[in-house]
Design a protein around this motif. Structure first.
Motif, mmCIF file in Angstrom:
data_model
loop_
_atom_site.group_PDB
_atom_site.id
_atom_site.type_symbol
_atom_site.label_atom_id
_atom_site.label_comp_id
_atom_site.label_asym_id
_atom_site.label_seq_id
_atom_site.Cartn_x
_atom_site.Cartn_y
_atom_site.Cartn_z
ATOM 1 N N THR A 39 11.544 -2.212 8.216
ATOM 2 C CA THR A 39 11.409 -1.680 9.575
ATOM 3 C C THR A 39 9.943 -1.349 9.793
ATOM 4 O OG1 THR A 39 11.838 0.578 8.810
ATOM 5 C CG2 THR A 39 13.731 -0.712 9.580
ATOM 6 N N ALA A 40 9.510 -1.323 11.017
ATOM 7 C CA ALA A 40 8.110 -1.022 11.319
ATOM 8 C C ALA A 40 7.947 0.468 11.589
ATOM 9 C CB ALA A 40 7.661 -1.833 12.523
ATOM 10 N N GLU A 41 6.989 1.058 10.912
ATOM 11 C CA GLU A 41 6.682 2.470 11.121
ATOM 12 C C GLU A 41 5.181 2.635 11.286
ATOM 13 O OE1 GLU A 41 8.303 4.815 7.982
ATOM 14 O OE2 GLU A 41 10.316 3.925 8.128
ATOM 15 N N GLY A 42 4.792 3.694 11.933
ATOM 16 C CA GLY A 42 3.371 3.939 12.133
ATOM 17 C C GLY A 42 2.660 4.295 10.837
ATOM 18 N N VAL A 43 1.327 4.197 10.860
ATOM 19 C CA VAL A 43 0.537 4.504 9.663
ATOM 20 C C VAL A 43 0.650 5.994 9.362
ATOM 21 C CG1 VAL A 43 -1.747 4.392 8.619
ATOM 22 C CG2 VAL A 43 -1.036 2.676 10.288
ATOM 23 N N HIS A 44 0.955 6.316 8.115
ATOM 24 C CA HIS A 44 1.095 7.710 7.719
ATOM 25 C C HIS A 44 -0.300 8.338 7.639
ATOM 26 C CE1 HIS A 44 2.388 11.321 5.641
ATOM 27 N NE2 HIS A 44 3.666 10.923 5.748
ATOM 28 N N PRO A 45 -0.515 9.498 8.288
ATOM 29 C CA PRO A 45 -1.858 10.111 8.285
ATOM 30 C C PRO A 45 -2.350 10.461 6.884
ATOM 31 C CG PRO A 45 -0.210 11.609 9.213
ATOM 32 C CD PRO A 45 0.434 10.274 9.104
ATOM 33 N N ARG A 46 -1.444 10.827 5.952
ATOM 34 C CA ARG A 46 -1.890 11.154 4.597
ATOM 35 C C ARG A 46 -2.380 9.897 3.872
ATOM 36 N NH1 ARG A 46 -2.131 15.099 6.713
ATOM 37 N NH2 ARG A 46 -1.039 17.078 6.364
ATOM 38 N N ALA A 47 -1.746 8.748 4.172
ATOM 39 C CA ALA A 47 -2.209 7.495 3.572
ATOM 40 C C ALA A 47 -3.612 7.167 4.056
ATOM 41 C CB ALA A 47 -1.249 6.355 3.912
ATOM 42 N N VAL A 48 -3.867 7.391 5.341
ATOM 43 C CA VAL A 48 -5.208 7.162 5.882
ATOM 44 C C VAL A 48 -6.216 8.070 5.180
ATOM 45 C CG1 VAL A 48 -6.644 7.276 7.957
ATOM 46 C CG2 VAL A 48 -4.277 6.446 8.117
ATOM 47 N N GLU A 49 -5.837 9.316 4.971
ATOM 48 C CA GLU A 49 -6.745 10.305 4.385
ATOM 49 C C GLU A 49 -7.142 9.948 2.957
ATOM 50 O OE1 GLU A 49 -6.828 15.153 3.543
ATOM 51 O OE2 GLU A 49 -5.234 14.272 4.777
ATOM 52 N N VAL A 50 -6.167 9.580 2.119
ATOM 53 C CA VAL A 50 -6.490 9.284 0.716
ATOM 54 C C VAL A 50 -7.238 7.950 0.583
ATOM 55 C CG1 VAL A 50 -4.551 10.657 -0.133
ATOM 56 C CG2 VAL A 50 -4.249 8.187 0.261
ATOM 57 N N MET A 51 -7.009 7.000 1.499
ATOM 58 C CA MET A 51 -7.733 5.729 1.440
ATOM 59 C C MET A 51 -9.190 5.905 1.858
ATOM 60 S SD MET A 51 -5.771 3.431 0.194
ATOM 61 C CE MET A 51 -6.603 1.914 0.628
#
Length: 615
Positions: A39-51
């Motif tokens: 299923t399509a979900e939005g980008v998780h903000p914590r994933a953005v932060e650690v990357m």
């Protein structure tokens, strides 16, 4: 080239997106990366932060679900959770409740192309509980786990090896002169080489990932006879000849051979199609037919050339054909030529003379019988329908069928199944039915002696074989062909025919058609004993008919006929341009009447005019 890598997890929110960003940062020169979720979900903000901590920005990443990948194929699919792995092993995509399959032609797009499947088990950090720092730590742990697996994937040489393997495969695949493409059981194309592009006029970019029925028109590779039109076939027919119109409008004749590729790990079956352009070869065959023979049928006349062309046209389909013509005209040769020109040429050709057997024997011959069905049935026996499975069945002299048997045959043609005599199990076979008769079935339908519904079942495409007397210009070629065959059969020198004999053969009406001509030449070759065949060597019914006609001289050592030739017919003399011109003027240009006036056969006059064209 770059390896196409897809990262897949349940929801395209963190693990797959982080993996995509990491691979792009570590090996963008040798691999392209994409991510998707069930299923399509939005980008998780914590994933953005650690990357961002690693200098990788995934904040603008577009979230994709699996259905959006239908027009793409991949070399490697890496699943990051168990549901994604299980999904990749499904032959077809499922609905959201994971119970009801979707349209069987809407195939799981992730595994089209049968990529290398890898599974890396990485816990979903989005499910972590606790404080904000604890959740962030879970995301860092997942990120580091992915980075570790990717470094191993790159540093171990696995990525480079897969890339090189793909490069070598494409080099070999594209270097072949034979067009090749591969699709799955649900018709989705995922391999298409350069030769296939050249042969079909379709570019690889336009066909990869698409249903072949959407790419190729119904009049092309995917015709009404396509074996995958309604899903995977129970039995695969390997060889086909077909005509296509390329994207540029060019007509081509192709030979297509299809082979199944083994499926494994629950993946769908795959089909390799090989294409060979035989347009030029077919054209050469056509030229040869016009000048000589075609499938042991000889003819230069217009009527025979039209027959040859009709054979090549009907051979490309599986429609029933009704072949009509007088006895001895060559109806079985026409039927065999249709079989040999068709995609069924590798299968059996089984003829059955329907007029030679009573109904009870004909039923057993056609449908077979089981042991004990009648006295003398000591074992099971297959009928002609079963023997012709995968090939062609010729029902010769179909006009002789009784009304009762016509009903039985009609039912089989309608239901496409039958039972053996004495049996109860229905049997289905893949057979093309051809029918032949010397009778006028339309007249029989009007008279009520032949069923109209059966007639239209058999006569989808009618072909009429011309009588020999209607194509007399073929007799010289036929004579040479038959004598050559006699010489091979008897291992004797090739016999020659005198001009007078050839004139006599051309003048005869041939009620028995080609069969009678064959018998006459066999008879004459025995009597001539290696010498040129003269009129008196022919059967008496042929040469005596000629003596009744004043156009032919009496044979040597035979008293001249007592009847006096009509005074309007001249005694045969050596032809000259002047005498021929005078005869044509006197007959108004009618060559048949001119030949009679000159006392020669038509063939002799035609040969003279070929050598001495009149101004």
């Amino acid at each position: 080239m770059q390896l196409r890598v897809l990262f897949l997890c349940g929801g395209n929110s963190c693990r797959s997106q982080m993996a995509e960003g990491l691979l792009r940062s570590l090996a963008s020169e040798v691999a392209t990366a994409q991510s998707a979720g069930l299923t399509a979900e939005g980008v998780h903000p914590r994933a953005v932060e650690v990357m961002v901590e690693l200098g990788v920005d995934i904040s603008t990443h577009h979230s994709k679900a699996v259905p959006e990948l239908k027009a793409e194929t991949f070399d490697v699919v890496i699943t990051l959770c168990d549901p994604a792995r299980e999904y990749c092993l499904l032959p077809s995509a499922l609905t959201q409740d994971d119970q009801t399959p979707v349209d069987p032609l809407a195939h799981n797009p992730v595994i089209a192309g049968v990529p290398v499947l890898l599974h890396w088990s990485v816990s979903d950090p989005a499910e972590a509980a606790g404080s904000a720092e604890e959740v962030l730590a879970a995301f860092r742990q997942a990120r580091d786990r992915l980075r570790e697996r990717l470094r191993d994937f790159i540093d171990s040489g696995t990525l480079a090896a897969l890339t090189e393997s793909r490069r070598r495969f494409e080099t070999v695949f594209d270097s072949l002169d034979e067009g090749l493409f591969v699709h799955d059981d649900n018709r989705r194309i995922y391999l298409f080489n350069r030769a296939a592009e050249r042969i079909t006029g379709q570019s690889r970019d336009d066909v990869i990932g698409r249903d072949c029925h959407a790419v190729f028109s119904c009049g092309g590779l995917c015709s009404a006879q396509c074996q995958f039109r309604e899903g995977p076939p129970a039995k695969l027919r390997r060889d086909q000849e077909l005509r296509i119109t390329t994207k540029t409008g060019e007509e081509r004749r192709l030979e297509m051979r299809i082979s199944p590729l083994d499926a494994s790990m629950g993946r769908p079956g795959q089909i390799l199609a090989r294409l060979r352009d035989i347009t030029e070869l077919t054209s050469l065959r056509h030229e040869l037919r016009e000048s000589h023979s075609f499938h042991n049928m000889v003819g230069v006349s217009r009527s025979m050339r039209e027959t040859f062309e009709a054979i090549t046209q009907v051979a490309t389909s599986d429609y029933p054909v009704l072949i009509t013509g007088e006895s001895g005209a060559g109806k079985e040769l026409v039927a065999r030529a249709i079989h040999d020109e068709s995609a069924r040429k590798g299968g059996p050709f089984v003829p059955l003379n329907c007029g030679a057997l009573p109904d009870h024997i004909l039923e057993s011959e056609l449908f077979g019988h089981v042991r004990g069905a009648f006295t003398g049935a000591v074992q099971n026996r297959r009928g002609r329908f079963e023997l012709a499975d995968g090939g062609t069945l010729l029902l010769d002299e179909v006009g002789e069928l009784s009304p009762i048997f016509q009903v039985k045959l009609l039912r089989v043609l309608q239901e496409k199944s039958f039972e053996r005599v004495g049996g109860e199990r229905p049997i289905s076979v893949d057979v093309r039915v051809l029918a032949a008769t010397h009778r006028n079935l339309r007249q029989m339908v009007r008279e009520g002696s032949f069923r109209e519904d059966l007639f239209y079942r058999l006569a989808v495409v009618p072909i009429t074989v011309p009588a020999l007397r209607d194509r007399r210009e073929d007799i010289p070629e036929l004579t040479a062909h038959i004598l050559a065959k006699i010489a091979r059969e008897t291992d004797s020198p090739l016999a020659t025919v005198s001009a007078e004999t050839l004139d006599l053969l051309a003048a005869h009406d041939w009620p028995g058609n080609v069969r009678e001509l064959i018998n006459a030449l066999r008879f004459a070759s025995v009597r001539s004993r290696g010498e040129p065949i003269m009129p008196h060597h022919l059967p008496i019914e042929i040469h005596e008919t000629g003596w009744d006609q004043p156009t032919l001289p009496p044979r040597p050592s035979t008293p001249p006929p007592t009847s006096t030739p009509p005074p309007t017919i001249r005694r045969r003399e050596k032809l000259t341009v002047e005498t021929v011109r005078d005869a044509l003027l006197e007959t108004g240009g009618n060559k048949v009447r001119a030949a009679k006036l000159l006392g020669v056969g038509r063939a002799t006059l035609y040969r003279f005019l070929d050598r001495h064209p009149l101004p």
